[in-house]
Structure formats: C-alpha cells, structure tokens
Design a protein around this motif. Structure first.
Motif, PDB file in Angstrom:
ATOM      1  N   ARG A  97       3.891 -11.600  -0.754  1.00 48.12           N
ATOM      2  CA  ARG A  97       4.674 -10.370  -0.948  1.00 48.12           C
ATOM      3  C   ARG A  97       3.751  -9.156  -0.957  1.00 48.12           C
ATOM      4  N   ARG A  98       2.637  -9.266  -1.656  1.00 49.25           N
ATOM      5  CA  ARG A  98       1.683  -8.152  -1.705  1.00 49.25           C
ATOM      6  C   ARG A  98       1.082  -7.875  -0.339  1.00 49.25           C
ATOM      7  N   LEU A  99       0.737  -8.922   0.385  1.00 45.73           N
ATOM      8  CA  LEU A  99       0.190  -8.741   1.729  1.00 45.73           C
ATOM      9  C   LEU A  99       1.216  -8.104   2.655  1.00 45.73           C
ATOM     10  N   ASP A 100       2.471  -8.491   2.512  1.00 45.62           N
ATOM     11  CA  ASP A 100       3.529  -7.934   3.360  1.00 45.62           C
ATOM     12  C   ASP A 100       3.750  -6.442   3.112  1.00 45.62           C
ATOM     13  N   THR A 101       3.385  -5.965   1.941  1.00 48.11           N
ATOM     14  CA  THR A 101       3.525  -4.526   1.670  1.00 48.11           C
ATOM     15  C   THR A 101       2.368  -3.734   2.272  1.00 48.11           C
ATOM     16  N   GLY A 102       1.365  -4.444   2.802  1.00 42.88           N
ATOM     17  CA  GLY A 102       0.227  -3.761   3.399  1.00 42.88           C
ATOM     18  C   GLY A 102      -0.831  -3.367   2.392  1.00 42.88           C
ATOM     19  N   LEU A 103      -0.737  -3.846   1.182  1.00 43.56           N
ATOM     20  CA  LEU A 103      -1.693  -3.541   0.129  1.00 43.56           C
ATOM     21  C   LEU A 103      -1.934  -2.038  -0.020  1.00 43.56           C
ATOM     22  N   PRO A 104      -0.880  -1.301  -0.340  1.00 45.37           N
ATOM     23  CA  PRO A 104      -1.060   0.145  -0.483  1.00 45.37           C
ATOM     24  C   PRO A 104      -2.083   0.473  -1.570  1.00 45.37           C
ATOM     25  N   ASP A 105      -2.801   1.551  -1.351  1.00 42.74           N
ATOM     26  CA  ASP A 105      -3.785   2.019  -2.334  1.00 42.74           C
ATOM     27  C   ASP A 105      -3.016   2.496  -3.563  1.00 42.74           C
ATOM     28  N   PRO A 106      -3.360   1.984  -4.764  1.00 44.02           N
ATOM     29  CA  PRO A 106      -2.616   2.373  -5.967  1.00 44.02           C
ATOM     30  C   PRO A 106      -2.742   3.857  -6.314  1.00 44.02           C
TER      31      PRO A 106
END
Length: 172
Positions: free
Chosen positions: A161-170
């Motif tokens: 799920r995290r990878l699918d979000t593209g790992l946005p910068d927090p």
C-alpha cells in the motif's frame, strides 16, 4: 509501524552505505534484501517447476489477474492490477492469445481498449499451474502457523500500500 524503541513514529532517514560497505547491516537493510531475494528465488523455483508444462510465473500472474478481475476488464486495468506497464502486458497477452489461453475483445464503448477474458483452455492451464504452485507453497509454508502467515500478509500488504502511494515525502 513502531520504530525500534517501541514508540510510534518515523524512522530517521540516514545513509546506510557506509555501514553496508563495512560489511555491517541493520534489520531494515536485511529486510529489504531478504524481500528481494525471497521473491526472486520463489519465482525462479516456480518457473523451474512450471517449465515442463510450458508455463511460467509471469503467465500465471497475468492469467490469474484476468480471472480475478471483473468480467471483461480492460487491458489497462489488468496491467495496473499487476503493477506493470501496458506494453509489458501487451507482449504477454500476444503470447497467451497465440496459445489460445486468453481472448481480447473490443470494448464496445472505446475502440482503443481491449477487454480480456480467459478461454476454457486458459482456465485449464491456470488450474494446472495452481496444482504445481499449491504443492510448492505447502512445502514452503510447512510449520508456520495461520497467525504467523496472517501477520506477514498484513505487513506485506501495508508495504505494498505504501509503495503504491509512491512513498510521498512526509514534509510535502
């Protein structure tokens, strides 16, 4: 996910190259390396077992995605489900269609789109693939409890799920 101290929060981001270059590691490094090696080794062993029936893990993934998608799903949706590029799926579908395992049907609402479905031969081939895969999976997971398997599934699903979000910068 809890950080190493057992507290909730974000892990600090720092270069691990120096550590790794010195032959040392961290649990996080070992986890990412082990995920890659495990997936690669599983796929290799599976392909070795599927080769005698003229199948592969890639063919299995494509046919299984078509089977488990809504009827007559567009090709682009299958590619998205598999997390591959459209041209990669197109090449696989060319082979599967040539082998009479998959049918491409024109979408009546969009001439640029193909809808996909497995043929009876495709379902038979997938059943044969699953027989091989089921036996291998049983040996691989022998001795693990249902709870252990569910814990790992939950963890991997969250990573995906995290990878699918593209790992946005927090900080963005």
């Amino acid at each position: 996910m809890a950080s190493r101290g057992g507290t909730k929060g974000r892990r600090s981001v720092k270069s691990s190259f120096t550590l790794y270059r010195e032959g040392r590691s961290t649990p996080e490094i070992r986890l990412t390396v082990n995920m890659v090696l495990t997936a690669r080794r599983w796929r290799s062993l599976l392909d070795d077992k599927l080769r005698p029936i003229e199948q592969s893990s890639a063919r299995m993934e494509a046919m299984a995605a078509i089977l488990n998608s809504p009827p007559l799903s567009p090709q682009v949706e299958i590619a998205r489900r598999l997390r591959i590029e459209g041209p990669t799926l197109t090449r696989m579908l060319d082979v599967l269609e040539k082998d009479s395992l998959v049918e491409r049907l024109p979408d009546p609402n969009d001439r640029r789109t193909n809808q996909l479905r497995l043929t009876d031969g495709g379902e038979g081939a997938l059943a044969e693939i699953f027989a091989v895969t089921d036996a291998m999976r049983a040996r691989l997971l022998d001795g693990f409890t249902d709870e252990q398997i569910q814990l790992i599934n939950t963890f991997l699903e969250e990573l995906l799920r995290r990878l699918d979000t593209g790992l946005p910068d927090p900080d963005e």
